[in-house]
Design a protein around this motif. Structure first.
Motif: not given
Ligand code: ASP
Ligand code: MG
Length: 425
Positions: A312-318, A347-349, A359-366, A369-373
């Motif tokens: 299991t990997k927690n803190s994921q963002i979809l 990194k795409v999980n 859709s991509i599921c990625v680690d929450n590296i804030s 993520f904000e810059r990508l968004l």
């Protein structure tokens, strides 16, 4: 040809986290007197993280004295506990500090990653100096080796790529012909052609040990952990987990990639390439057999016992990404999106697409993520869900799926012949 009796050991931060653990390490080495050992060691406990904080303060030119003292005192206390006569190690430690102090007194460049590598290497230098001196006190014939002279990388600071050919040449020349039966050296750290410090990426010491094993054709590598081996799931989270006795390289690399924290994912390739078995053993129960990761001739999982394994990997963002102009998710859109992911080091999980949505599921590296968004928003409609869990089940059956998924909201599911994956809340 393998070098018989040459073993590469790796001890991580948790296995050397205080004076008592270092005494334990020395007891383990005692029972390998007939082997030639190269022992790769990480920084003590969470020192790398503490040095990262120190780097942050230095980089911002803020007051770093408290943080600096915290790190130094932790090591000084361990020295006090371990040594009967501490004059030699204190002098050695002081020599190392000259370099660190000089660095901190100079003005930082604008390249954070560079500054990070110049500072965090001290974690491994401190730990190995202390341990080598302690082993000498205990009567071992040890040699301390500065791996930065032998492990050559490019200039991609913080995540440097290994120059395999050059490193192999240097490692062979200096380590194979050394007369010492016990070499103590550092994981994680290296240097580039200019002689400047580089690092191999967070938790990279397993990888360092595997590179050395590969370069020297070692007989085997042993990673010493705080658990007795590879389990069917994380024994720190789940009950009723089963210890695996044997895992194939192929299966191990899949499990590590999917997030099994037992070994760094990069560790397997060099070992597999030379068919060097990897043993995972407990530094708390060193006589227990552990798990052996090795080549499987039929290219199958090699799993013994053959049970479902889940991670299991927690803190994921979809994140769901849909082109604003209703264009297909084709090569153009995908290569644009992946270029952004690479730029922000995300990194795409897991990924999945339909005609007009990706859709991509990625680690929450804030930060990334904000810059990508904000980049994506120019051309895409972006929706996302935070705080999700990614569950990967290898060799699944319906019972294990029911056990893990029932009562949870499923956002994405994917099944292949061997692997079932679920993004859930
Ligand atoms: N000390 C480094 C880290 O904590 C390398 C390692 O532990 O493998 O990331
Ligand atoms: Mg560590």
């Amino acid at each position: 040809m393998t070098n018989k009796n040459l073993k590469i050991f790796k001890f991580g931060g948790a296995s050397v986290r205080d004076a008592q653990s270092i005494v334990n390490l020395s007891n383990i080495l005692n029972s390998y007197q007939n082997d030639k050992l190269i022992v790769v060691i990480s920084a003590i406990d969470k020192t790398t993280r503490e040095l990262t904080k120190l780097t942050d303060l230095y980089f911002q030119q803020a007051d770093y004295t408290t943080q600096y003292n915290k790190i130094i005192n932790k090591h000084a206390n361990i020295i006090e506990e371990l040594f009967v006569d501490s004059s030699f190690i204190k002098a050695e430690f002081k020599k190392l500090l000259v370099g660190l102090k000089q660095k901190l007194a100079s003005k930082p460049s604008s390249n954070y990653d560079f500054e990070y590598d110049q500072i965090v290497v001290y974690g491994e230098l401190f730990s190995t100096k202390i341990i080598a001196a302690y082993l000498k006190q205990q009567g071992f014939n040890t040699e301390w080796v500065d791996i930065r002279h032998l492990m050559r990388t490019d200039t991609n600071y913080r995540n440097a790529r290994v120059d395999w050919q050059k490193s192999q040449e240097l490692l062979q020349t200096h380590l194979l012909h050394s007369n010492s039966k016990l070499i103590i050296t550092q994981g994680f750290i290296a240097s580039n052609i200019q002689g400047l410090n580089t690092t191999l990426g967070i938790e990279g010491s397993d990888f360092s040990a595997a590179i050395i094993a590969y370069a020297l054709d070692a007989e085997k590598m042993i990673v010493w952990k705080d658990v007795p081996g590879f389990y069917s799931s994380d024994p720190k989270i789940f009950e009723n987990v089963i210890k695996l006795d044997v895992v194939s390289f192929r299966e191990a690399v899949e499990l590590a990639y999917f997030g099994a924290k037992i070994i760094h994912p990069k560790t397997i390739k060099p070992l597999q390439n030379k068919k060097i078995p990897l043993l995972v053993k407990s530094f708390l129960q060193p006589d227990a057999p552990g798990t052996i990761i090795k080549n499987s001739t039929d290219n199958k999982t090699g799993l013994q016992p053959n049970v479902p394994v889940f991670i299991t990997k927690n803190s994921q963002i979809l994140i769901s990404i849909a082109p604003l102009d209703f264009s297909f998710i084709d090569e153009n859109n995908l290569s644009y999106i992946f270029a952004l992911l690479a730029r922000f080091r995300i990194k795409v999980n897991l990924m999945q697409n339909s005609a007009i949505s990706f859709s991509i599921c990625v680690d929450n590296i804030s930060e990334g993520f904000e810059r990508l968004l904000s980049e994506l928003k120019h051309n895409y409609r972006v929706l996302y869900n935070k705080d999700l869990t990614l569950i990967t089940i290898r060799h699944y059956n319906q019972d294990i799926i029911d056990e893990l998924i029932t009562g949870r909201k499923v956002f994405v599911q994917q099944k292949s012949r061997r692997t079932a994956r679920f993004v859930v809340r």
